[in-house]
Design an enzyme around this catalytic site. Structure first.
Site, short mmCIF file in Angstrom:
data_model
loop_
_atom_site.label_atom_id
_atom_site.label_comp_id
_atom_site.label_asym_id
_atom_site.label_seq_id
_atom_site.Cartn_x
_atom_site.Cartn_y
_atom_site.Cartn_z
N HIS A 99 -83.80 34.53 -3.65
CA HIS A 99 -83.58 33.18 -3.13
C HIS A 99 -84.46 32.96 -1.92
CE1 HIS A 99 -80.82 36.00 -1.23
NE2 HIS A 99 -80.93 35.28 -0.12
N HIS A 101 -84.62 30.88 1.72
CA HIS A 101 -83.85 30.16 2.72
C HIS A 101 -84.71 29.04 3.26
CE1 HIS A 101 -80.96 33.61 3.67
NE2 HIS A 101 -81.90 34.22 2.99
P1 5GP Z 1 -80.04 37.31 2.21
O1 5GP Z 1 -79.63 38.05 3.45
O2 5GP Z 1 -79.66 38.05 0.95
O3 5GP Z 1 -81.48 36.90 2.25
O4 5GP Z 1 -79.25 35.95 2.25
C1 5GP Z 1 -77.98 35.78 1.68
C2 5GP Z 1 -77.54 34.35 1.96
O5 5GP Z 1 -76.46 34.04 1.09
C3 5GP Z 1 -77.03 34.14 3.39
O6 5GP Z 1 -77.51 32.89 3.88
C4 5GP Z 1 -75.51 34.09 3.19
O7 5GP Z 1 -74.86 33.33 4.17
C5 5GP Z 1 -75.42 33.45 1.83
N1 5GP Z 1 -74.19 33.71 1.10
C6 5GP Z 1 -73.58 34.92 0.90
N2 5GP Z 1 -72.49 34.77 0.13
C7 5GP Z 1 -72.40 33.45 -0.15
C8 5GP Z 1 -71.47 32.68 -0.91
O8 5GP Z 1 -70.49 33.17 -1.49
N3 5GP Z 1 -71.71 31.33 -0.98
C9 5GP Z 1 -72.77 30.75 -0.37
N4 5GP Z 1 -72.91 29.43 -0.48
N5 5GP Z 1 -73.67 31.45 0.36
C10 5GP Z 1 -73.48 32.78 0.45
#
Ligand code: 5GP
Ligand code: ZN
Length: 136
Positions: A99, A101
């Site tokens: 994903h 951001h």
């Molecule tokens: P990463 O650290 O993997 O790049 O980012 C994970 C993202 O997913 C973070 O922005 C975190 O807040 C978001 N996130 C984690 N669990 C959930 C969820 O259950 N629902 C939503 N909408 N976002 C999530």
């Protein structure tokens, strides 16, 4: 992937604040935003990270990032944002479904970029560049 939170959001088995959806991608608010409007752009196919995602899927993802980034800027009335994609636990990846951001930025939000430190000399930077060149 049965235990993937983002796959569950895609299948509507878990709720999310969806801001955009098309055939190949879905975009929704992060549950823990760094700023209001922090949006995640996610392919509907489950792939883990940049290296393991087919270029065709990355292309779809980038098209959506561009569209949603415009919406984030307009909707949140900000003049800039960070587009970030974490790869690997060491880099802060928590959800192993690729994903991007989109994080809206405010002049007074207090976030600072990492401080760069110059190479000790030209020989060192050349050696580092060659290590990467040889590995590509
Ligand atoms: P990463 O650290 O993997 O790049 O980012 C994970 C993202 O997913 C973070 O922005 C975190 O807040 C978001 N996130 C984690 N669990 C959930 C969820 O259950 N629902 C939503 N909408 N976002 C999530
Ligand atoms: Zn997934």
């Amino acid at each position: 992937m049965d235990d993937c939170i983002f796959c569950k959001i895609i299948k509507k088995e878990l709720p999310a604040d969806i801001v955009h959806e098309d055939e190949h991608t879905i975009s929704f608010l992060s549950i823990n935003p760094d700023n209001d409007g922090h949006t995640l752009v996610v392919p509907k196919e489950h792939h883990v990270d940049l290296i393991t995602t087919p270029v065709s899927v990355l292309t779809q993802l980038m098209e959506t990032c561009q569209k949603v980034a415009k919406g984030v800027m307009k909707g949140m009335e900000v003049e800039g944002y960070n587009l970030i994609q974490n790869n690997g636990a060491v880099a802060g990846q928590v959800i192993f479904h690729i994903h991007f951001h989109i994080i809206p930025r405010l002049s007074d939000d207090g976030f600072k970029h990492w401080k760069g430190i110059p190479y000790r000399d030209a020989a060192h930077s050349k050696e580092v560049a060659e290590k990467i060149q040889r590995s590509i």
